[in-house]
Scaffold this active site. Structure first.
Site, PDB file in Angstrom:
ATOM      1  N   ASP A  15     173.836  59.421  57.989  1.00 33.72           N
ATOM      2  CA  ASP A  15     174.372  59.638  56.642  1.00 33.72           C
ATOM      3  C   ASP A  15     174.448  61.124  56.299  1.00 33.72           C
ATOM      4  OD1 ASP A  15     174.086  56.930  56.765  1.00 33.72           O
ATOM      5  OD2 ASP A  15     172.396  56.827  55.385  1.00 33.72           O
TER       6      ASP A  15
ATOM      7  N   ALA B  64     174.054  50.944  47.083  1.00 32.42           N
ATOM      8  CA  ALA B  64     175.181  50.121  47.522  1.00 32.42           C
ATOM      9  C   ALA B  64     175.496  50.342  49.003  1.00 32.42           C
ATOM     10  CB  ALA B  64     176.412  50.423  46.677  1.00 32.42           C
ATOM     11  N   GLY B  65     174.646  51.071  49.702  1.00 29.96           N
ATOM     12  CA  GLY B  65     174.878  51.290  51.132  1.00 29.96           C
ATOM     13  C   GLY B  65     175.926  52.348  51.411  1.00 29.96           C
TER      14      GLY B  65
ATOM     15  N   GLU C 148     164.192  63.054  53.622  1.00 18.01           N
ATOM     16  CA  GLU C 148     164.186  61.619  53.299  1.00 18.01           C
ATOM     17  C   GLU C 148     163.062  60.890  54.049  1.00 18.01           C
ATOM     18  OE1 GLU C 148     167.884  59.918  52.488  1.00 18.01           O
ATOM     19  OE2 GLU C 148     167.118  57.867  52.537  1.00 18.01           O
TER      20      GLU C 148
ATOM     21  N   SER D 232     171.929  58.762  48.513  1.00 20.45           N
ATOM     22  CA  SER D 232     170.785  59.655  48.718  1.00 20.45           C
ATOM     23  C   SER D 232     171.148  60.825  49.619  1.00 20.45           C
ATOM     24  CB  SER D 232     169.571  58.906  49.252  1.00 20.45           C
ATOM     25  OG  SER D 232     169.916  57.852  50.071  1.00 20.45           O
TER      26      SER D 232
ATOM     27  N   TYR E 255     164.608  47.415  56.210  1.00 17.02           N
ATOM     28  CA  TYR E 255     165.108  48.442  57.127  1.00 17.02           C
ATOM     29  C   TYR E 255     163.983  48.869  58.079  1.00 17.02           C
ATOM     30  CZ  TYR E 255     167.377  52.753  58.728  1.00 17.02           C
ATOM     31  OH  TYR E 255     167.930  53.740  59.495  1.00 17.02           O
TER      32      TYR E 255
ATOM     33  N   GLU F 164     175.903  50.330  63.704  1.00 10.41           N
ATOM     34  CA  GLU F 164     174.872  50.134  62.682  1.00 10.41           C
ATOM     35  C   GLU F 164     173.479  50.046  63.298  1.00 10.41           C
ATOM     36  OE1 GLU F 164     175.695  51.177  59.643  1.00 10.41           O
ATOM     37  OE2 GLU F 164     177.264  49.659  59.501  1.00 10.41           O
ATOM     38  N   HIS F 165     172.566  50.823  62.755  1.00 10.72           N
ATOM     39  CA  HIS F 165     171.168  50.935  63.230  1.00 10.72           C
ATOM     40  C   HIS F 165     171.110  51.477  64.657  1.00 10.72           C
ATOM     41  CE1 HIS F 165     168.626  48.988  60.019  1.00 10.72           C
ATOM     42  NE2 HIS F 165     169.849  48.707  59.596  1.00 10.72           N
ATOM     43  N   THR F 166     172.151  52.119  65.076  1.00 10.99           N
ATOM     44  CA  THR F 166     172.161  52.743  66.401  1.00 10.99           C
ATOM     45  C   THR F 166     171.715  54.198  66.328  1.00 10.99           C
ATOM     46  OG1 THR F 166     174.501  53.006  65.947  1.00 10.99           O
ATOM     47  CG2 THR F 166     173.911  51.326  67.556  1.00 10.99           C
TER      48      THR F 166
HETATM   49  C1  GLA Z   1     171.120  53.638  56.666  1.00 13.40           C
HETATM   50  C2  GLA Z   1     170.375  54.800  57.293  1.00 13.40           C
HETATM   51  C3  GLA Z   1     171.128  55.317  58.501  1.00 13.40           C
HETATM   52  C4  GLA Z   1     171.496  54.203  59.465  1.00 13.40           C
HETATM   53  C5  GLA Z   1     172.123  53.033  58.717  1.00 13.40           C
HETATM   54  C6  GLA Z   1     172.330  51.838  59.596  1.00 13.40           C
HETATM   55  O1  GLA Z   1     172.318  54.080  56.111  1.00 13.40           O
HETATM   56  O2  GLA Z   1     170.192  55.827  56.366  1.00 13.40           O
HETATM   57  O3  GLA Z   1     170.394  56.317  59.140  1.00 13.40           O
HETATM   58  O4  GLA Z   1     170.386  53.800  60.206  1.00 13.40           O
HETATM   59  O5  GLA Z   1     171.354  52.626  57.607  1.00 13.40           O
HETATM   60  O6  GLA Z   1     173.300  52.087  60.529  1.00 13.40           O
END
Ligand code: GLA
Length: 389
Positions: free
Chosen positions: A171, A122-123, A159, A127, A220, A33-35
């Protein structure tokens, strides 16, 4: 289930032409995550929830988009799409058209019908699924093709630049390149990836905390800025560190004291998360589900304590999941600050798991969660005429 033939029919009734139809999935992230924007590793899977894009030429110089989800139609002159959005749902599809125009791809006037069942905010990358489905549709109309990784990069640009959300590549990439019954380990620097089969006896149970998040706003972007601040400090000592992908715990031990405490914690999450993500892919490939579950639990703790991107509701959801029968691993998935947990659960226990989580969560939070069952699904593709989905 999305009724692809129904969408086809609605498009034809509304716009008078038989459309070509494309589908692109949302995703769940198992770990990493966030990598992605730190040039690191992620391991998401495409899910059974998706966006369908039905397209036909308009034979004029306008682009018209019907959103079945918003119950709205919007029309723009192709030459007025510009390079920046207006905080409207149509920014995602028009952003894709804008990027193609900037790439010199001649997209003719179009009629586009969009319908999706990826829960919004909702993660689960609703999008990205809209962007990728739209891009496949636009490329079809422009009678051209691009490699899937390139499509992912262009959607990410839509985006970042048009919508204004500073997301990484994960994503859009997994929406393009995901595969049935597989997780995708992506090296976000080289864009090399490998598919790791998810054992047939496991289900993805996705539990929505119902706490909404938004990437275009605050948190974010703040996290990303903190990560960049820490990277700059490491870079000043070791110039080969361009992204946290290049840094180790030794680097943080040595120079972390120069960082504000919050920045050091964010960096520690990313450096350790990269190691966990590669180890998790190895564990999945080796069938070592115990290690995979442990790494997911450690990833959640790091996301909660070091990255501070969880929320009390997601922590409760994970706590409820871990002791349940059949649960292999559980953690908050996606950009953070709300959204869904991802749970790897033995399929024979999946229904029971879902009802226990729903009950326990509502009891503790007074919020009724939504729970989605999914398998890892295929990446974006064209849906031929008889196809249902
Ligand atoms: C969102 C962003 C991704 C990623 C995640 C965290 O989904 O769109 O690019 O950074 O958060 O892992």
């Amino acid at each position: 289930m999305l009724d692809v033939n129904g969408i086809r029919k609605i498009h034809k009734e509304r716009f008078g032409h038989e459309p070509a139809v494309f589908i692109a999935p949302g995703r769940v992230n198992l770990i990493g995550e966030h990598t992605d924007y730190a040039d690191g590793f992620v391991m998401p899977a495409a899910i059974d929830f998706a966006t369908v894009a039905a397209i036909s030429p308009s034979n004029d110089a306008n682009g018209t988009i019907l959103s079945r989800n918003f119950g709205q139609t919007i029309e723009r002159k192709m030459q007025d799409i510009g390079t920046q959005g207006s905080h409207h749902w149509s920014d995602y599809p028009f952003g894709v058209v804008s990027i193609l125009q900037q790439e010199g791809i001649n997209v003719p006037g179009f009629h586009l019908t969009l319908e999706g069942n990826v829960p919004l905010g909702a993660g689960l990358s609703s999008s990205a699924s809209i962007e990728v489905a739209t891009m496949l549709a636009m490329l079809h109309l422009a009678r051209t093709t691009l490699p899937l990784p390139k499509i992912a990069l262009l959607c990410q640009r839509a985006e970042n630049d048009y919508v204004g959300a500073p997301c990484g590549i994960m994503d859009q990439f997994v929406s393009c390149c995901g595969a049935a019954d597989s997780a995708l380990l992506l090296d976000c620097r080289s864009l090399d990836f490998r598919l790791a089969p998810i054992p047939k006896h496991l289900s993805l149970v996705i539990c929505n905390t119902m706490v909404k998040h938004s990437h275009a706003g605050g948190e974010y972007g703040i996290r990303r800025a903190e990560v960049e601040e820490g990277t700059a400090i490491l870079h000043s000592h070791r110039p080969e560190i361009r992204f946290l992908r290049d840094a180790t715990m030794e680097d943080l031990d040595r120079w972390g004291h120069e960082m504000p405490a919050n920045v050091l914690k964010r960096c520690r999450h990313i450096v350790t998360e990269n190691v966990r993500t590669v180890a998790a892919a190895d564990a999945l490939e080796a069938g070592d589900l115990k290690t995979l579950g442990r790494l997911m639990a450690e990833a959640h703790a790091s996301y909660r304590d070091d990255f501070e991107a969880s929320c009390p509701e997601a922590d409760i959801m994970v706590q409820l999941a871990l002791p349940l029968e059949g649960c292999i691993g559980a953690r908050l998935t996606g950009g953070g600050f709300g959204g869904c947990t991802v749970n790897l659960v033995e399929s024979i226990y999946a229904e029971q798991f879902a009802s226990r989580i729903a009950e326990g969560y509502e009891k503790e939070t007074s919020i009724r969660p939504e729970i989605y069952m999914s398998r890892a699904s295929a990446g974006a593709h064209k849906v031929e005429h008889s196809g249902t989905n």
